[in-house]
Design a protein around this motif. Structure first.
Motif, PDB file in Angstrom:
ATOM      1  N   THR A 107       6.016  36.380   7.995  1.00 33.97           N
ATOM      2  CA  THR A 107       6.658  36.839   9.236  1.00 33.97           C
ATOM      3  C   THR A 107       5.735  37.668  10.101  1.00 33.97           C
ATOM      4  O   THR A 107       5.930  37.772  11.303  1.00 33.97           O
ATOM      5  N   GLN A 108       4.720  38.295   9.496  1.00 29.91           N
ATOM      6  CA  GLN A 108       3.921  39.343  10.112  1.00 29.91           C
ATOM      7  C   GLN A 108       4.854  40.462  10.559  1.00 29.91           C
ATOM      8  O   GLN A 108       5.940  40.629  10.026  1.00 29.91           O
ATOM      9  N   GLY A 109       4.458  41.270  11.530  1.00 30.43           N
ATOM     10  CA  GLY A 109       5.307  42.376  11.960  1.00 30.43           C
ATOM     11  C   GLY A 109       6.344  41.916  12.958  1.00 30.43           C
ATOM     12  O   GLY A 109       6.313  40.784  13.453  1.00 30.43           O
ATOM     13  N   PRO A 110       7.312  42.789  13.277  1.00 34.39           N
ATOM     14  CA  PRO A 110       8.284  42.447  14.311  1.00 34.39           C
ATOM     15  C   PRO A 110       7.600  42.267  15.660  1.00 34.39           C
ATOM     16  O   PRO A 110       6.439  42.646  15.856  1.00 34.39           O
ATOM     17  N   SER A 111       8.336  41.705  16.607  1.00 34.00           N
ATOM     18  CA  SER A 111       7.819  41.498  17.964  1.00 34.00           C
ATOM     19  C   SER A 111       7.232  42.787  18.533  1.00 34.00           C
ATOM     20  O   SER A 111       7.869  43.848  18.520  1.00 34.00           O
ATOM     21  N   GLY A 112       6.010  42.686  19.044  1.00 36.80           N
ATOM     22  CA  GLY A 112       5.379  43.853  19.651  1.00 36.80           C
ATOM     23  C   GLY A 112       6.141  44.360  20.858  1.00 36.80           C
ATOM     24  O   GLY A 112       6.226  45.573  21.096  1.00 36.80           O
ATOM     25  N   ALA A 113       6.715  43.442  21.629  1.00 38.46           N
ATOM     26  CA  ALA A 113       7.502  43.856  22.793  1.00 38.46           C
ATOM     27  C   ALA A 113       8.707  44.676  22.351  1.00 38.46           C
ATOM     28  O   ALA A 113       9.015  45.720  22.941  1.00 38.46           O
ATOM     29  N   SER A 114       9.393  44.228  21.313  1.00 46.53           N
ATOM     30  CA  SER A 114      10.551  44.971  20.808  1.00 46.53           C
ATOM     31  C   SER A 114      10.132  46.338  20.283  1.00 46.53           C
ATOM     32  O   SER A 114      10.807  47.346  20.530  1.00 46.53           O
ATOM     33  N   GLN A 115       9.036  46.370  19.542  1.00 48.39           N
ATOM     34  CA  GLN A 115       8.581  47.651  19.005  1.00 48.39           C
ATOM     35  C   GLN A 115       8.250  48.628  20.126  1.00 48.39           C
ATOM     36  O   GLN A 115       8.578  49.818  20.055  1.00 48.39           O
ATOM     37  N   LEU A 116       7.605  48.137  21.174  1.00 47.12           N
ATOM     38  CA  LEU A 116       7.227  49.001  22.284  1.00 47.12           C
ATOM     39  C   LEU A 116       8.468  49.558  22.986  1.00 47.12           C
ATOM     40  O   LEU A 116       8.547  50.755  23.281  1.00 47.12           O
TER      41      LEU A 116
ATOM     42  N   ASP B  95       1.009  51.164  24.188  1.00 47.46           N
ATOM     43  CA  ASP B  95       1.022  50.511  25.494  1.00 47.46           C
ATOM     44  C   ASP B  95       1.116  49.002  25.326  1.00 47.46           C
ATOM     45  O   ASP B  95       1.162  48.482  24.202  1.00 47.46           O
ATOM     46  N   ILE B  96       1.133  48.292  26.449  1.00 46.56           N
ATOM     47  CA  ILE B  96       1.247  46.836  26.417  1.00 46.56           C
ATOM     48  C   ILE B  96       0.036  46.217  25.735  1.00 46.56           C
ATOM     49  O   ILE B  96       0.162  45.299  24.911  1.00 46.56           O
ATOM     50  N   GLY B  97      -1.140  46.699  26.062  1.00 46.54           N
ATOM     51  CA  GLY B  97      -2.358  46.136  25.497  1.00 46.54           C
ATOM     52  C   GLY B  97      -2.396  46.213  23.983  1.00 46.54           C
ATOM     53  O   GLY B  97      -2.972  45.336  23.324  1.00 46.54           O
ATOM     54  N   THR B  98      -1.791  47.239  23.411  1.00 42.66           N
ATOM     55  CA  THR B  98      -1.751  47.403  21.961  1.00 42.66           C
ATOM     56  C   THR B  98      -0.576  46.651  21.339  1.00 42.66           C
ATOM     57  O   THR B  98      -0.731  45.880  20.390  1.00 42.66           O
ATOM     58  N   ALA B  99       0.608  46.859  21.904  1.00 39.08           N
ATOM     59  CA  ALA B  99       1.826  46.299  21.306  1.00 39.08           C
ATOM     60  C   ALA B  99       1.864  44.786  21.376  1.00 39.08           C
ATOM     61  O   ALA B  99       2.397  44.129  20.475  1.00 39.08           O
ATOM     62  N   PHE B 100       1.296  44.210  22.450  1.00 38.57           N
ATOM     63  CA  PHE B 100       1.384  42.765  22.653  1.00 38.57           C
ATOM     64  C   PHE B 100       0.278  42.004  21.934  1.00 38.57           C
ATOM     65  O   PHE B 100       0.220  40.791  22.012  1.00 38.57           O
TER      66      PHE B 100
END
Length: 544
Positions: free
Chosen positions: A387-396, A152-157
């Motif tokens: 870099t950390q991980g890819p964008s959370g928004a993109s992953q979601l 969800d948004i709360g996790t991915a963002f």
């Protein structure tokens, strides 16, 4: 140790039933959801650690382990210790834990309550169909807490691991297993922010200043530009219509003289095996096996950059011949793909670079590597402090599209759609070349994959040769094409080794973006420019 006799089939993401030994039957695209192992709810939480091993659908305990690559590791790779704060995040999933430790902002302060996207229905992939009958998907801020979904948004963002989210990594692992069927035990995947970044990190892990890396003599210009500031130069390998020549690769390595070459014998091979940028060449299965054998002989580690792997097309039959129909099943589609180096790898000597850039959207900045667990661990340790991980928004967004909407079967349908689309585009540019280009001075081979058409121009027939150099003539043609209202790329932009002697002239055109009528007109203008530059009849047809 013998493989387990049973597995667990997921009914939901947190429950399961017994399933017969999955080694006894091949995995099919529409079976994957049912084969998923039971997982704990904490697996999907904020910054939850994720591991490919947890998501693989077959047992690999009967397969050999990868070789270790400590002898090629850079001091930077060996000295990285990872992010200690990320290590502590694994305890967040413990029931009843009150966290006062992590610097994670509360999702209550994220100014996003809901996201809605409209995407193609399976089998109705065109832009027009999506506009008229696309499916609307919605994701909320607290879907995980409300047990509506595992992401969800709360996790991915929020902050995540350098490996990316467990939710999308599971899908990527399953996809890799379905397509490539790795042949050794300890393979793993981890996410990247794109293949150029992944190449940069691979070079930091596996090279040191002064090294040389082997590649096709014409190669992706950004790869050269990534390597040079790190002190790594390219050593070019001759190519033919199938790409890199294994005999030439072997000859170069057998006769390597560090004093003459100015660097120690290379231990890295960078290659784009499918629809190579810029030449469009695709290595056949026998060619790949021969290259892999040379790499085993000389202990080369292979960086397999494959953004165009799923842009393999139908055979070209000519401008007026009937088209060859595309595969009619997922199994036939996968069988039609040229085997990857990853699928041939028994040593763990391949790092495969995958990306959604060419098949979904470049701006997603989501990709992944597949390699041995040793290599993946080095990569994750680096990512956690860079870099950390890819964008959370993109992953979601990708997870909603690929996992919950299309599934693996729908994604293969999408790739089949792209195969047909790119075949048609390729055929348009080839028909235009046959119609407009003077064959007396221009030659080409039909590309079998990718986005690029590579054309050889015989500069020795130019009226000013040899008074003018090949470089001068190339530049004048390039500028003349622009004057005529088109743009093609100079082959010299793609030299792996700009100091080497190059006796041929090439230009690269792409058929990926422009509509058919613009592709046709662009090639007509290219032909007009060539006729003007070579003093040919401006109204001439093919061959004149």
């Amino acid at each position: 140790m013998s493989p387990s006799a049973i597995d667990v089939e997921a009914v939901t993401d947190t429950s399961g039933v017994t399933l017969p030994d999955p080694l006894s039957a091949p995995i099919k695209s529409n079976d994957i959801l049912g084969r998923r192992r039971k997982t704990e709810k904490g697996q999907w939480g904020i910054a939850a650690p994720s591991n490919t091993v947890n998501f693989r659908q077959k047992s690999y305990e009967h397969k050999p382990k990868a070789r270790r690559w400590d002898h090629y590791a850079s001091p930077e790779a060996l000295n990285r210790k990872g992010n200690s704060l990320k290590g502590a995040v694994k305890y967040l999933s413990r029931p009843g834990l009150i966290s006062l430790g992590g610097g994670l902002p509360s999702s209550t302060n994220f100014p996003f309550e809901e996201l809605t996207i409209k995407v193609p229905a399976v089998g109705h992939f065109s832009e027009a169909e999506t506009r008229d009958s696309g499916v609307t998907i919605t994701v909320g801020k607290h879907d995980l807490a409300n047990e509506k979904a595992i992401f969800d948004i709360g996790t991915a963002f929020n902050y995540g691991q350098g490996s990316g989210s467990a939710q999308l990594l599971r899908w990527i692992t399953e996809h890799t297993e379905l397509v490539h069927k790795p042949k050794y035990q300890d393979w793993a995947c981890t996410m990247t922010i794109g293949s150029t970044s992944a190449l940069d990190m691979a070079l930091r892990m596996l090279s040191r200043p002064g090294d040389m890396m082997l590649s096709e003599e014409y190669t992706f210009s950004a790869a050269v530009e990534t390597a040079l500031p790190l002190g790594v130069r390219m050593a070019s390998v001759p190519i033919d219509d199938e790409g890199l020549l294994p005999d030439e690769l072997d000859r170069i390595l057998c006769t390597w003289d560090a004093n003459v070459r100015g660097g120690r014998k290379p231990h890295l091979l960078y290659t784009v095996p499918t629809g190579q940028n810029p030449t469009g060449a695709t290595q056949s299965a026998p060619r790949r096996r021969a290259i892999y054998a040379v790499c085993q002989k000389h202990d080369l580690f292979i960086l397999e950059d494959e953004p165009y792997y799923f842009l393999q097309m139908q055979p070209y039959t000519g401008a007026h011949a009937p088209d060859v129909p595309p595969p009619t099943s997922h199994a036939a589609f996968l069988d039609a793909l040229v085997p990857s180096f990853l699928s041939l790898d028994t040593d763990g000597r391949v790092m495969r670079l995958d990306s959604f850039s060419k098949v979904i959207a470049p701006g997603s900045r989501v990709g992944w590597i597949t390699a041995s667990q040793q290599i993946v661990k080095w990569y994750q340790t680096h990512a956690d402090v860079s870099t950390q991980g890819p964008s959370g928004a993109s992953q979601l967004l990708l997870w909603k599209l690929l996992d919950t909407h299309w599934g693996h079967a729908g994604y293969l349908d999408w790739l089949l759609y792209l195969r047909v689309e790119y075949t048609a585009r390729r055929n348009v540019i080839l028909a235009a070349c046959e119609k407009y280009l003077p064959r007396a001075i221009v030659s080409w081979r039909p590309p079998m994959a990718g986005m690029f058409h590579w054309m050889r121009v015989d500069h020795t027939l130019h009226p000013d040769f040899p008074a003018k150099s090949i470089e001068t003539i190339e530049e004048e043609i390039f500028l003349r094409v622009i004057e005529c209202g088109a743009l093609v790329m100079r082959g010299s932009y793609f030299y792996a080794d700009k100091e080497a002697v190059h006796g041929d002239m090439f230009f690269r055109a792409t058929y990926a973006a422009a509509p058919a009528e613009r592709i046709d007109e662009g090639i007509r203008r290219f032909g007009e420019a060539l006729r003007l530059e070579f003093g040919l009849d401006p109204n001439g047809k093919n061959g004149q």
